[in-house]
Each structure stands twice: as structure tokens, then as C-alpha cells.
Design a protein around this motif. Sequence first.
Motif, PDB file in Angstrom:
ATOM      1  N   ARG A 107      60.456 -18.453  40.098  1.00 45.19           N
ATOM      2  CA  ARG A 107      59.930 -17.339  40.896  1.00 45.19           C
ATOM      3  C   ARG A 107      59.055 -16.425  40.052  1.00 45.19           C
ATOM      4  NH1 ARG A 107      65.235 -17.126  42.188  1.00 45.19           N
ATOM      5  NH2 ARG A 107      65.464 -14.939  41.551  1.00 45.19           N
TER       6      ARG A 107
ATOM      7  N   ASP B 286      61.793  -9.028  44.689  1.00 50.48           N
ATOM      8  CA  ASP B 286      62.769 -10.121  44.564  1.00 50.48           C
ATOM      9  C   ASP B 286      64.190  -9.563  44.600  1.00 50.48           C
ATOM     10  OD1 ASP B 286      62.879 -13.198  43.525  1.00 50.48           O
ATOM     11  OD2 ASP B 286      64.567 -12.027  42.745  1.00 50.48           O
TER      12      ASP B 286
ATOM     13  N   LEU C 294      57.987 -11.378  46.145  1.00 48.04           N
ATOM     14  CA  LEU C 294      58.325 -11.566  44.736  1.00 48.04           C
ATOM     15  C   LEU C 294      58.407 -10.238  43.989  1.00 48.04           C
ATOM     16  CD1 LEU C 294      56.207 -14.773  44.172  1.00 48.04           C
ATOM     17  CD2 LEU C 294      58.711 -14.604  43.996  1.00 48.04           C
TER      18      LEU C 294
END
Length: 146
Positions: free
Chosen positions: A25, A51, A48
Motif C-alpha cells: 500500500r 489508510d 491511501l
Amino acid sequence: MDSDLRRAVAVALGDLGRSDDWRDRADAGHSLAGFAEMQEAAESLLGLVLDPHDTFVTRRTAEGLLRRKDRPGLTIVASALAIANDNHADWIHTAIVDVFSIFSADLDEALRLCEEMSGDADDRVARGARRLHESLAVIDPVLRPA
């Protein structure tokens, strides 16, 4: 420029950004930042930056977006700041300091863009741009023009 190929890369990086592995990620966020101007990347990038499992992903993605030093990158960071919890906001702030504490010209341009974005029709972008401007305004860059 091959727009179909760029779109395919952005989609593939978005898929990588949904990995269970925080390293995937973080790599996806950092790399996907290069495609921030593309609609296919924007939603993944926002996810993201925020996250829910690892703030290293937050910091790495935010840093990639901020290093663009342009409106698309700043817009995604501002959108994230508008809804970020305190923990995410702290890591985004760390990325802001890392990117904009060196050159005064970069900081000045980011402040200018945030002022523009603070009047954005999207309330989340406008609110986040004001918060981003506040973070930028306290930075004292190391290098200034002679």
C-alpha cells in the motif's frame, strides 16, 4: 504520451493499494501520486492517505503527493486533511514539513495554491486547503533567495 497505458498503470497501482500488506500500500501510494491528476487515481490516493491500518502508508502517500508541488497533489492532501483524524493529520503534517521546509519558493507557491483552493466549490477541498495553509504558514524554510 499513451493515455490508455497511463490509465492501466493507475488502475494497477490502485489495485496494489488495496493489498493486505502495508508495504504494498505504501509503494502504491507513493507511485500513484505521479498520476494524481487522473480521475482513476484520485479516490485510491485519498484512501491511501487515510489508510486505516498503517500510518506509514499515510505519510508515504502524502509525501509523494506533496512532492508534486502542484494543485492536483495538494488538492488530494487537502481533501484528506479535511476529514482526517488527529493521528492521520499528525503524519500528514510530518510529510508537509519534510517537503516544504527546504526551499522558500516551493513553500510560497504551496501557500498561494492553498489560498486559491480555500475558495473551491467543494467544501471539503476548501476546508482542507485552509487547514493545509495553516500547517504551511508556520514553516520557516532553510533556503531563501539571495
